[in-house]
Design a protein around this motif. Sequence first.
Motif, PDB file in Angstrom:
ATOM      1  N   ARG A 250       6.444  14.721  31.918  1.00 58.34           N
ATOM      2  CA  ARG A 250       7.871  14.456  32.106  1.00 58.34           C
ATOM      3  C   ARG A 250       8.123  13.624  33.353  1.00 58.34           C
TER       4      ARG A 250
ATOM      5  N   SER B 294       7.028  10.145  32.478  1.00 62.35           N
ATOM      6  CA  SER B 294       7.582   9.602  31.232  1.00 62.35           C
ATOM      7  C   SER B 294       6.459   9.217  30.266  1.00 62.35           C
ATOM      8  N   LEU B 295       5.475  10.101  30.128  1.00 63.37           N
ATOM      9  CA  LEU B 295       4.354   9.885  29.226  1.00 63.37           C
ATOM     10  C   LEU B 295       4.308  11.012  28.204  1.00 63.37           C
ATOM     11  N   ASP B 296       3.517  10.817  27.167  1.00 62.09           N
ATOM     12  CA  ASP B 296       3.278  11.869  26.187  1.00 62.09           C
ATOM     13  C   ASP B 296       2.270  12.873  26.773  1.00 62.09           C
TER      14      ASP B 296
ATOM     15  N   ALA C 273      18.393  12.509  38.898  1.00 54.00           N
ATOM     16  CA  ALA C 273      18.384  11.401  37.948  1.00 54.00           C
ATOM     17  C   ALA C 273      19.800  11.025  37.533  1.00 54.00           C
TER      18      ALA C 273
ATOM     19  N   ASP D  70      10.088  19.896  38.013  1.00 50.27           N
ATOM     20  CA  ASP D  70       9.434  18.606  37.827  1.00 50.27           C
ATOM     21  C   ASP D  70       9.422  17.737  39.087  1.00 50.27           C
TER      22      ASP D  70
ATOM     23  N   SER E 277       9.060  11.388  41.992  1.00 49.23           N
ATOM     24  CA  SER E 277       7.659  11.115  41.701  1.00 49.23           C
ATOM     25  C   SER E 277       6.969  10.539  42.919  1.00 49.23           C
TER      26      SER E 277
END
Length: 297
Positions: free
Chosen positions: A23, A26-28, A134, A151, A277
């Motif tokens: 998350r 922003s990846l699988d 965000a 996160d 991040s």
Amino acid sequence: MEIHALKIVALVAQQGSFAAAARVLSLDPSSVSRTVAGVEAELGLRLFQRSTRSLSVTEEGEAYLGRLVPLLEELDHAHDDAREVSRRPAGTLRLTTSVAFAHKCVVPHLASFTARYPEISLEILPSDANLDLAANSIDLAIRLAPQPAGDLISTKLTDTQYHVVASRDYLSRSAPLSAPDDLRNHNCLRFALPEFRTRWRFRSAAENPTEVPVSGNVIIANALSMRRAALDGLGPALLADWLIKDDLANGGLVNVFPDFECTATEFDTAAWVLYPSRSFLPRKVRVTIDFLRDAMK
């Protein structure tokens, strides 16, 4: 071994799961899992112990990550310095924290910050609600709590402590306050958070942690207003050290139980700076974090 893959490994350890790290990036989650598996295969050791419900760092992983994470952070600094040595940090940076912490611990350092980084446009968003970073395009948040979960990346700025305090005038005309249990007989000032309303917790070197029920007819939702009410002699209050250190020094407030640690939540709390991040952290954000860490010392 690719640096990006190592950063993913470190992020998984920090976040505690493949899904949480995915998350942030922003990846699988399957992509994150494959990357970690590739690093483990190249190293020839297992960094994480997986199960259907949890993920934990192995003993070998703890040793590896203990050396890896500082190297990755230093590498990021080196890249920033090499890439931006001729360019000063610039741009708009949005920072949120509580109203009281902004007033007492952030605003007093603005003159030094703007003198050092004149090309950073700083927007301070004081709020006693935890604003969504965000949704509100916020770069940094300072939160006062135990170790944050979730996160966001967290970096400790400074440890915090709480004290039960009262004015000298209040103490001179009130029932005795020689032990925490005496608070049962006092009209306490209570902060408008669930944990602070009903009981305060205490521990000392000589006693196990205890909880004392508190009550009072004044509940306040702002720490600055709570401090003012305590100074005016309305009753005992549970307040953070960063808010009342000057009042304790000049005698405006008295630490009622100096031999006890006091809290309404956890005893080990801190001021944390949170950001979305660690990967590709803008230089304006990095220098602000470093500035805040130095200022909080």
